[in-house]
Write a protein that holds these residues in place. Sequence first.
Motif, PDB file in Angstrom:
ATOM      1  N   ARG A   1       0.868  -1.171   0.000  1.00  0.00           N
ATOM      2  CA  ARG A   1       0.000   0.000   0.000  1.00  0.00           C
ATOM      3  C   ARG A   1       0.911   1.229   0.000  1.00  0.00           C
ATOM      4  NH1 ARG A   1      -5.313  -0.571   0.782  1.00  0.00           N
ATOM      5  NH2 ARG A   1      -5.435   1.485   1.736  1.00  0.00           N
ATOM      6  N   ALA A   2       0.345   2.345  -0.378  1.00  0.00           N
ATOM      7  CA  ALA A   2       1.127   3.579  -0.485  1.00  0.00           C
ATOM      8  C   ALA A   2       1.817   3.926   0.835  1.00  0.00           C
ATOM      9  CB  ALA A   2       0.227   4.725  -0.944  1.00  0.00           C
ATOM     10  N   ALA A   3       1.100   3.805   1.936  1.00  0.00           N
ATOM     11  CA  ALA A   3       1.678   4.141   3.247  1.00  0.00           C
ATOM     12  C   ALA A   3       2.852   3.210   3.586  1.00  0.00           C
ATOM     13  CB  ALA A   3       0.610   4.077   4.327  1.00  0.00           C
ATOM     14  N   GLN A   4       2.737   1.951   3.199  1.00  0.00           N
ATOM     15  CA  GLN A   4       3.830   1.015   3.452  1.00  0.00           C
ATOM     16  C   GLN A   4       5.061   1.376   2.629  1.00  0.00           C
ATOM     17  OE1 GLN A   4       1.514  -2.469   2.428  1.00  0.00           O
ATOM     18  NE2 GLN A   4       1.625  -3.192   4.554  1.00  0.00           N
ATOM     19  N   LEU A   5       4.841   1.708   1.353  1.00  0.00           N
ATOM     20  CA  LEU A   5       5.974   2.091   0.509  1.00  0.00           C
ATOM     21  C   LEU A   5       6.625   3.359   1.041  1.00  0.00           C
ATOM     22  CD1 LEU A   5       7.771   1.641  -1.934  1.00  0.00           C
ATOM     23  CD2 LEU A   5       6.130   2.986  -3.268  1.00  0.00           C
ATOM     24  N   ALA A   6       5.825   4.320   1.458  1.00  0.00           N
ATOM     25  CA  ALA A   6       6.378   5.566   1.997  1.00  0.00           C
ATOM     26  C   ALA A   6       7.239   5.280   3.223  1.00  0.00           C
ATOM     27  CB  ALA A   6       5.250   6.534   2.336  1.00  0.00           C
ATOM     28  N   LEU A   7       6.787   4.357   4.062  1.00  0.00           N
ATOM     29  CA  LEU A   7       7.555   4.022   5.255  1.00  0.00           C
ATOM     30  C   LEU A   7       8.826   3.257   4.883  1.00  0.00           C
ATOM     31  CD1 LEU A   7       7.463   4.513   8.246  1.00  0.00           C
ATOM     32  CD2 LEU A   7       6.292   2.325   8.514  1.00  0.00           C
ATOM     33  N   LEU A   8       8.732   2.321   3.940  1.00  0.00           N
ATOM     34  CA  LEU A   8       9.931   1.618   3.474  1.00  0.00           C
ATOM     35  C   LEU A   8      10.943   2.615   2.924  1.00  0.00           C
ATOM     36  CD1 LEU A   8       8.442  -1.506   1.621  1.00  0.00           C
ATOM     37  CD2 LEU A   8       9.689  -1.490   3.798  1.00  0.00           C
ATOM     38  N   TRP A   9      10.446   3.607   2.202  1.00  0.00           N
ATOM     39  CA  TRP A   9      11.313   4.625   1.616  1.00  0.00           C
ATOM     40  C   TRP A   9      12.044   5.397   2.708  1.00  0.00           C
ATOM     41  CZ3 TRP A   9       9.130   6.536  -3.542  1.00  0.00           C
ATOM     42  CH2 TRP A   9      10.118   7.120  -4.304  1.00  0.00           C
ATOM     43  N   ALA A  10      11.320   5.774   3.734  1.00  0.00           N
ATOM     44  CA  ALA A  10      11.940   6.504   4.849  1.00  0.00           C
ATOM     45  C   ALA A  10      12.963   5.622   5.560  1.00  0.00           C
ATOM     46  CB  ALA A  10      10.870   6.979   5.826  1.00  0.00           C
ATOM     47  N   ILE A  11      12.636   4.358   5.743  1.00  0.00           N
ATOM     48  CA  ILE A  11      13.558   3.448   6.428  1.00  0.00           C
ATOM     49  C   ILE A  11      14.840   3.289   5.621  1.00  0.00           C
ATOM     50  CG2 ILE A  11      13.930   1.058   7.194  1.00  0.00           C
ATOM     51  CD1 ILE A  11      10.824   1.024   7.788  1.00  0.00           C
ATOM     52  N   VAL A  12      14.712   3.019   4.323  1.00  0.00           N
ATOM     53  CA  VAL A  12      15.908   2.804   3.505  1.00  0.00           C
ATOM     54  C   VAL A  12      16.759   4.076   3.441  1.00  0.00           C
ATOM     55  CG1 VAL A  12      15.017   3.357   1.182  1.00  0.00           C
ATOM     56  CG2 VAL A  12      16.723   1.565   1.456  1.00  0.00           C
ATOM     57  N   ALA A  13      16.135   5.229   3.490  1.00  0.00           N
ATOM     58  CA  ALA A  13      16.878   6.491   3.452  1.00  0.00           C
ATOM     59  C   ALA A  13      17.609   6.772   4.755  1.00  0.00           C
ATOM     60  CB  ALA A  13      15.923   7.648   3.140  1.00  0.00           C
ATOM     61  N   MET A  14      17.117   6.217   5.866  1.00  0.00           N
ATOM     62  CA  MET A  14      17.661   6.557   7.179  1.00  0.00           C
ATOM     63  C   MET A  14      18.351   5.391   7.885  1.00  0.00           C
ATOM     64  SD  MET A  14      14.321   8.631   8.567  1.00  0.00           S
ATOM     65  CE  MET A  14      15.084   9.154  10.105  1.00  0.00           C
ATOM     66  N   GLU A  15      18.263   4.210   7.323  1.00  0.00           N
ATOM     67  CA  GLU A  15      18.671   3.026   8.075  1.00  0.00           C
ATOM     68  C   GLU A  15      20.151   2.998   8.424  1.00  0.00           C
ATOM     69  OE1 GLU A  15      17.722  -0.658   6.075  1.00  0.00           O
ATOM     70  OE2 GLU A  15      18.679  -0.005   4.255  1.00  0.00           O
ATOM     71  N   PRO A  16      20.439   2.352   9.549  1.00  0.00           N
ATOM     72  CA  PRO A  16      19.466   1.855  10.518  1.00  0.00           C
ATOM     73  C   PRO A  16      18.806   3.028  11.240  1.00  0.00           C
ATOM     74  CG  PRO A  16      21.665   1.630  11.416  1.00  0.00           C
ATOM     75  CD  PRO A  16      21.816   2.171  10.010  1.00  0.00           C
ATOM     76  N   VAL A  17      17.510   2.889  11.486  1.00  0.00           N
ATOM     77  CA  VAL A  17      16.765   3.988  12.090  1.00  0.00           C
ATOM     78  C   VAL A  17      15.971   3.468  13.284  1.00  0.00           C
ATOM     79  CG1 VAL A  17      14.795   3.720  10.499  1.00  0.00           C
ATOM     80  CG2 VAL A  17      15.198   5.912  11.628  1.00  0.00           C
ATOM     81  N   ASP A  18      15.944   4.274  14.326  1.00  0.00           N
ATOM     82  CA  ASP A  18      15.142   3.888  15.496  1.00  0.00           C
ATOM     83  C   ASP A  18      13.710   4.391  15.310  1.00  0.00           C
ATOM     84  OD1 ASP A  18      14.756   6.528  17.234  1.00  0.00           O
ATOM     85  OD2 ASP A  18      16.777   6.541  16.394  1.00  0.00           O
ATOM     86  N   MET A  19      12.798   3.780  16.020  1.00  0.00           N
ATOM     87  CA  MET A  19      11.373   4.090  15.887  1.00  0.00           C
ATOM     88  C   MET A  19      11.082   5.561  16.157  1.00  0.00           C
ATOM     89  SD  MET A  19       9.352   1.453  15.092  1.00  0.00           S
ATOM     90  CE  MET A  19       7.831   1.273  15.977  1.00  0.00           C
ATOM     91  N   THR A  20      11.720   6.147  17.153  1.00  0.00           N
ATOM     92  CA  THR A  20      11.451   7.542  17.498  1.00  0.00           C
ATOM     93  C   THR A  20      11.842   8.464  16.353  1.00  0.00           C
ATOM     94  OG1 THR A  20      11.754   7.066  19.844  1.00  0.00           O
ATOM     95  CG2 THR A  20      11.904   9.371  19.175  1.00  0.00           C
ATOM     96  N   SER A  21      13.032   8.263  15.799  1.00  0.00           N
ATOM     97  CA  SER A  21      13.491   9.092  14.677  1.00  0.00           C
ATOM     98  C   SER A  21      12.611   8.892  13.451  1.00  0.00           C
ATOM     99  CB  SER A  21      14.939   8.763  14.324  1.00  0.00           C
ATOM    100  OG  SER A  21      15.784   9.043  15.413  1.00  0.00           O
ATOM    101  N   LEU A  22      12.214   7.654  13.195  1.00  0.00           N
ATOM    102  CA  LEU A  22      11.361   7.351  12.051  1.00  0.00           C
ATOM    103  C   LEU A  22       9.998   8.038  12.209  1.00  0.00           C
ATOM    104  CD1 LEU A  22      11.013   5.813   9.387  1.00  0.00           C
ATOM    105  CD2 LEU A  22      10.259   3.829  10.745  1.00  0.00           C
ATOM    106  N   GLY A  23       9.439   7.974  13.394  1.00  0.00           N
ATOM    107  CA  GLY A  23       8.164   8.633  13.656  1.00  0.00           C
ATOM    108  C   GLY A  23       8.255  10.135  13.502  1.00  0.00           C
TER     109      GLY A  23
END
Length: 151
Positions: free
Chosen positions: A41-63
Amino acid sequence: MPDWLAYVPRGRRECAYANVRLASRVIGTIYDDALKPVGLRAAQLALLWAIVAMEPVDMTSLGRETATDQTTLSRTVENLRRAKLVSVQAGEDRRVKVIRLTASGRLRFAAAMPYWERAQAEAAKLLSLEALQGMGRSIRRARRSTATEAA
């Protein structure tokens, strides 16, 4: 006539919230439909995109980066984890969860890109993507300055 009735004929069309929600539903459907072949879904892809751009990323920073509340973020990350698209591990501080894309997540992300391109082109027929990018930059800038002032 009560005072509030004066808002009825014009208010719905002028309301920033109502218009943003309308755009979100319409554009979200375009992306959701386009991404069906890859099972995202679009929201899942957007989140995957943010994760790959920031990884490794903690939940607080991702939020913080995605302006996603903790409950929604936790639920979406858990769905991605169950789909084996992300890994969630304890950080150095065991209370911190660190997220990374898995190999399967990277493959799915890559497979989604041509579908995302099509959705992007379809969305561009309805809205100015440059205007949306500018709006996004303005919102992120305003959120950063508000967070700085609050600190």
